[in-house]
Design an enzyme around this catalytic site. Sequence first.
Site, PDB file in Angstrom:
ATOM      1  N   PHE A   1      -3.045   2.940 -24.563  1.00  0.00           N
ATOM      2  CA  PHE A   1      -4.429   3.246 -24.214  1.00  0.00           C
ATOM      3  C   PHE A   1      -4.697   4.734 -24.386  1.00  0.00           C
ATOM      4  O   PHE A   1      -5.731   5.147 -24.912  1.00  0.00           O
ATOM      5  CB  PHE A   1      -4.695   2.818 -22.768  1.00  0.00           C
ATOM      6  CG  PHE A   1      -6.059   3.172 -22.270  1.00  0.00           C
ATOM      7  CD1 PHE A   1      -7.155   2.370 -22.556  1.00  0.00           C
ATOM      8  CD2 PHE A   1      -6.271   4.315 -21.511  1.00  0.00           C
ATOM      9  CE1 PHE A   1      -8.425   2.701 -22.098  1.00  0.00           C
ATOM     10  CE2 PHE A   1      -7.527   4.653 -21.045  1.00  0.00           C
ATOM     11  CZ  PHE A   1      -8.606   3.841 -21.345  1.00  0.00           C
ATOM     12  N   GLU A   2      -3.743   5.554 -23.944  1.00  0.00           N
ATOM     13  CA  GLU A   2      -3.896   7.006 -24.039  1.00  0.00           C
ATOM     14  C   GLU A   2      -3.920   7.451 -25.497  1.00  0.00           C
ATOM     15  O   GLU A   2      -4.744   8.293 -25.894  1.00  0.00           O
ATOM     16  CB  GLU A   2      -2.749   7.677 -23.300  1.00  0.00           C
ATOM     17  CG  GLU A   2      -2.864   9.181 -23.178  1.00  0.00           C
ATOM     18  CD  GLU A   2      -1.708   9.770 -22.386  1.00  0.00           C
ATOM     19  OE1 GLU A   2      -1.679  11.003 -22.257  1.00  0.00           O
ATOM     20  OE2 GLU A   2      -0.846   9.006 -21.905  1.00  0.00           O
TER      21      GLU A   2
ATOM     22  N   ASP B   1      -7.027   4.894 -10.177  1.00  0.00           N
ATOM     23  CA  ASP B   1      -8.440   4.526 -10.270  1.00  0.00           C
ATOM     24  C   ASP B   1      -9.296   5.752  -9.944  1.00  0.00           C
ATOM     25  O   ASP B   1      -9.169   6.335  -8.868  1.00  0.00           O
ATOM     26  CB  ASP B   1      -8.741   3.397  -9.283  1.00  0.00           C
ATOM     27  CG  ASP B   1     -10.096   2.745  -9.523  1.00  0.00           C
ATOM     28  OD1 ASP B   1     -11.030   3.454  -9.944  1.00  0.00           O
ATOM     29  OD2 ASP B   1     -10.226   1.537  -9.277  1.00  0.00           O
TER      30      ASP B   1
ATOM     31  N   ASP C   1       0.844  -1.193   0.000  1.00  0.00           N
ATOM     32  CA  ASP C   1       0.000   0.000   0.000  1.00  0.00           C
ATOM     33  C   ASP C   1       0.883   1.248   0.000  1.00  0.00           C
ATOM     34  O   ASP C   1       1.676   1.468   0.923  1.00  0.00           O
ATOM     35  CB  ASP C   1      -0.889  -0.043   1.244  1.00  0.00           C
ATOM     36  CG  ASP C   1      -1.805   1.160   1.379  1.00  0.00           C
ATOM     37  OD1 ASP C   1      -1.722   2.086   0.563  1.00  0.00           O
ATOM     38  OD2 ASP C   1      -2.617   1.168   2.328  1.00  0.00           O
TER      39      ASP C   1
END
Length: 250
Positions: A231-232, A158, A135
């Site tokens: 993706f961009e 996210d 984390d």
Amino acid sequence: MSEADNKPVSATVELIAQDRPEHRPEHRFSSRSIRSFVLRQGRMSGAQQRYLEDMLPKIGIEYRPAPLDLDDAFGRSAPKILEIGFGMGETTAKIAAAHPEQDYLGIEVHGPGVGAMCKLVAENGLANVRIMQHDAVEVMRDMIADGALAGVHVFFPDPWRKARHYKRRLIQPDFVALVAQKLAPGGYLHCATDWEHYAHWMLEILAAEPLLQNTADGFAPRPDYRPLTKFENRGLKLGHGVWDLVFRRR
């Protein structure tokens, strides 16, 4: 656009800000009941598993609730850049390869991404990359000394698009304050997102942090060091937006 996106960002951010330490008896980071990720490990390929088993003992850093000597971890004194959520590692590997004079500590919780990053490090001979599978908030809070970082990258986190999940977004007032504390004077926080509501959310929160100063008038042009992802590129061809924010430590 969803009903949640029609709500003023400032009103939503104010509700989140009420969860800051001065409004609660305990610091929100003292108990990590709300996290910015859901651990879905997915299926790791054979190659990812092999590289993870071979490389992670060499370049991995285990989480410990104690300050980390970054120079010792990398074996040299150089500017340290921390990336939160490196995904499958392509962007981190490209940046690290282009800037061998800097060291990069990548944090990712998902196993397949860690395996993929280990593969990229091995194939490209990247001596300036270290990895943590933990984390990022706990790493930042417990292991990174104040003023130790030259930069922090948060690329496409996210967006947690539903209003009831906004509290899970990584970019929150308390977290930005923590990041600012870990940056050296002149160090930078670079965020990027392809979700417009989150972009404005980020801008408002970063602009409200007194230790940070915007390097642009609002959103920043994409810095040359951040490569475009597949993706961009596909999204830009379809007319989708991408927003970069670059703030410096005062």
